[in-house]
Design a protein around this motif. Structure first.
Motif, PDB file in Angstrom:
ATOM      1  N   ASN A   7       0.840  -1.197   0.000  1.00 28.24           N
ATOM      2  CA  ASN A   7       0.000   0.000   0.000  1.00 28.24           C
ATOM      3  C   ASN A   7       0.878   1.251   0.000  1.00 28.24           C
ATOM      4  OD1 ASN A   7      -2.242  -1.691   0.195  1.00 28.24           O
ATOM      5  ND2 ASN A   7      -2.258  -1.588   2.428  1.00 28.24           N
ATOM      6  N   GLN A  23       0.668   5.717   1.148  1.00 29.40           N
ATOM      7  CA  GLN A  23      -0.086   6.768   1.828  1.00 29.40           C
ATOM      8  C   GLN A  23       0.202   8.104   1.164  1.00 29.40           C
ATOM      9  OE1 GLN A  23       0.899   6.507   6.020  1.00 29.40           O
ATOM     10  NE2 GLN A  23      -0.817   5.139   6.432  1.00 29.40           N
ATOM     11  N   TYR A  41      -3.497  11.986   6.055  1.00 36.30           N
ATOM     12  CA  TYR A  41      -3.087  11.102   4.972  1.00 36.30           C
ATOM     13  C   TYR A  41      -4.258  10.263   4.474  1.00 36.30           C
ATOM     14  CZ  TYR A  41      -2.947   7.474   8.616  1.00 36.30           C
ATOM     15  OH  TYR A  41      -3.274   6.621   9.634  1.00 36.30           O
ATOM     16  N   THR A  68      -4.762   6.366   2.918  1.00 38.51           N
ATOM     17  CA  THR A  68      -4.149   5.073   2.644  1.00 38.51           C
ATOM     18  C   THR A  68      -4.691   4.550   1.323  1.00 38.51           C
ATOM     19  OG1 THR A  68      -3.890   4.565   4.993  1.00 38.51           O
ATOM     20  CG2 THR A  68      -3.818   2.708   3.453  1.00 38.51           C
TER      21      THR A  68
END
Length: 319
Positions: free
Chosen positions: A279, A281, A294, A296
């Motif tokens: 992932n 951010q 942020y 994700t």
């Protein structure tokens, strides 16, 4: 913290250099007739600040660092009895230090390592048309250098440096990403571990954004071994990415989906993309409200979708 190894000790099997950060050891051996070329092998298990010092020379000796399975080669060839040294940020792998002695005589080889190197910072002086790096450990600058023999862009050029990323090719090369908003061009430089310019090129088959477009190139990263460029259109409240292959051609691209509505020309400004395993951010800053937040982002098929928002009120009113 470190260890000192003289010419008579050969590390026949890789030794973890990270252990040198916690072991307070000193080794010294004497050998009346050293070989003309001697090698020392070691293993780095985590990204580390590394320093090798070849000192107490009776004659002209030189130092070379190489990495197994890589084109990496760093040398120190000071003349005569002048101490040689190599200071570098090393990624995990097996390395070899080679000491070459042209004159009979002894030497001391000292190895020091500090694991946990955090980053490199790339600097740009647009007025002087110079580009440089600082390599940092957790507390201070380790070394720094100008990029050698780069293309001349001119003072206060329209070309703006966006960022630098480490390549996945295991040679220690870095990619510098550039954007010319006036001519609507995006380009890269490749710089080797010795800070030498290797080559450069324009991104091929890129979408036409237009001169001085609302789309701004924000950041560059390596995602799944490909170069990814992060874009933001604050006026249209859109966030997008390009994926660039080894031939500098657009491999894929698209908008991030499932995003929060921030509104046109929002006070929220996109700053950076952090890579967190599979992932990423997206990091945002609102200077007016003194807030940082942020998104994700996760991969879904061939696209990237915002999975969670740190700031719940974004989903309510987009402020």
């Amino acid at each position: 913290m470190g260890t000192c190894i003289s010419q008579s000790e050969k590390m026949q099997t890789p030794e973890s250099i990270n252990n040198l950060g916690v072991l307070d050891t000193f080794k010294e051996f004497q050998r009346p007739v050293p070989l003309s070329t001697e090698t020392y092998n070691f293993e780095v298990r985590g990204r580390s600040s590394f320093n090798a010092i070849l000192s107490s020379l009776d004659g002209d000796s030189n130092l070379k660092l190489t990495k197994t399975g890589s084109d990496l080669e760093i040398t120190s060839n000071n003349p005569g009895k002048i101490t040689d040294g190599i200071t570098r940020i090393l990624d995990p792998g097996t390395y070899t230090l080679t000491v070459s002695t042209s004159d009979a005589g002894s030497y001391d080889l000292s190895l020091f390592a500090e694991p946990g190197i955090s980053s490199s910072i790339v600097w740009r002086n647009s007025l002087a048309d110079q580009t440089a790096f600082w390599n940092l450990d957790r507390t201070s600058s380790v070394d720094g250098a100008f990029v050698n023999n780069p293309p001349q862009l001119g003072s206060n050029s329209d070309w703006k440096l966006i960022g630098a990323v480490n390549t996945p090719n295991d040679r220690g090369d870095r990619i510098l990403v550039w954007r010319n908003g006036v001519t609507d061009e995006t380009a890269t430089w490749t710089v080797d571990v010795n800070d030498n310019f290797i080559d450069g090129g324009f991104i091929k088959d890129a979408p036409k954004l237009g001169s001085n477009s609302n789309w701004q190139l924000i950041d560059a990263n390596i995602v799944n071994d490909d170069l990814r460029l992060l874009w933001r259109d604050a006026v249209g409240d859109q966030t997008a990415y390009w994926t660039i292959n080894d031939s500098l051609a657009i491999a894929s691209g698209g908008f991030f989906t499932n995003t929060a509505a921030l509104g046109s020309n929002s006070n929220w400004k996109l700053l950076d993309e952090l890579i967190l395993g599979d992932n990423t951010q997206l990091v945002w800053r609102n200077a007016a409200s003194s807030e940082t937040a942020y998104w994700t982002v996760m991969r879904v098929g061939l696209s990237w979708m915002v999975d969670s928002l740190m700031h719940p009120k974004w989903a309510e009113n987009g402020n």
